[in-house]
Design a protein around this motif. Structure first.
Motif, mmCIF file in Angstrom:
data_model
loop_
_atom_site.group_PDB
_atom_site.id
_atom_site.type_symbol
_atom_site.label_atom_id
_atom_site.label_comp_id
_atom_site.label_asym_id
_atom_site.label_seq_id
_atom_site.Cartn_x
_atom_site.Cartn_y
_atom_site.Cartn_z
ATOM 1 N N LEU A 94 37.873 42.249 34.769
ATOM 2 C CA LEU A 94 38.860 43.201 35.299
ATOM 3 C C LEU A 94 38.184 44.251 36.168
ATOM 4 N N THR A 95 37.024 44.733 35.734
ATOM 5 C CA THR A 95 36.285 45.724 36.515
ATOM 6 C C THR A 95 35.882 45.142 37.860
ATOM 7 N N GLU A 96 35.414 43.895 37.852
ATOM 8 C CA GLU A 96 35.023 43.232 39.096
ATOM 9 C C GLU A 96 36.212 43.079 40.039
ATOM 10 N N ALA A 97 37.404 42.908 39.467
ATOM 11 C CA ALA A 97 38.624 42.777 40.273
ATOM 12 C C ALA A 97 39.206 44.136 40.650
ATOM 13 N N GLY A 98 38.575 45.221 40.191
ATOM 14 C CA GLY A 98 39.049 46.556 40.523
ATOM 15 C C GLY A 98 40.196 47.036 39.656
ATOM 16 N N ILE A 99 40.327 46.460 38.464
ATOM 17 C CA ILE A 99 41.427 46.819 37.554
ATOM 18 C C ILE A 99 40.842 47.430 36.292
ATOM 19 N N GLN A 100 41.402 48.574 35.897
ATOM 20 C CA GLN A 100 40.956 49.215 34.665
ATOM 21 C C GLN A 100 42.160 49.470 33.775
ATOM 22 N N LEU A 101 42.127 48.904 32.577
ATOM 23 C CA LEU A 101 43.179 49.172 31.594
ATOM 24 C C LEU A 101 42.785 50.418 30.807
ATOM 25 N N PRO A 102 43.760 51.210 30.371
ATOM 26 C CA PRO A 102 43.439 52.464 29.696
ATOM 27 C C PRO A 102 42.757 52.271 28.349
ATOM 28 N N ALA A 103 43.016 51.148 27.690
ATOM 29 C CA ALA A 103 42.408 50.934 26.370
ATOM 30 C C ALA A 103 42.312 49.447 26.093
ATOM 31 N N MET A 104 41.158 49.044 25.599
ATOM 32 C CA MET A 104 40.981 47.671 25.124
ATOM 33 C C MET A 104 40.311 47.775 23.765
ATOM 34 N N ASP A 105 40.894 47.160 22.769
ATOM 35 C CA ASP A 105 40.406 47.296 21.407
ATOM 36 C C ASP A 105 40.323 45.912 20.776
#
Length: 63
Positions: free
Chosen positions: A11-22
């Protein structure tokens, strides 16, 4: 954790950041004899992030 880490990196490589991943606690399905596994909780995201994620998935599916 490796599934969460791999997803976060992609996701980071695609430029996407989710607010929380658990990671949710793994459990064993003793009836089926399945090995324990965990669920990756993706959290809540804004509509623009969901659209960006959908676009990245769609582009990957075309490959």
């Amino acid at each position: 954790m490796s599934a969460r880490d791999a997803l976060a990196a992609a996701l980071t490589e695609a430029g996407i950041q989710l607010p929380a991943m658990d990671i949710r606690t793994p459990w064993l399905d003793v009836r089926a004899g399945e090995p324990p596994y965990a669920l990756v909780q993706l959290g809540v995201c804004a509509a623009p992030v969901a659209h960006a994620l959908a676009e990245v998935i769609a582009r990957g599916a075309v490959r």
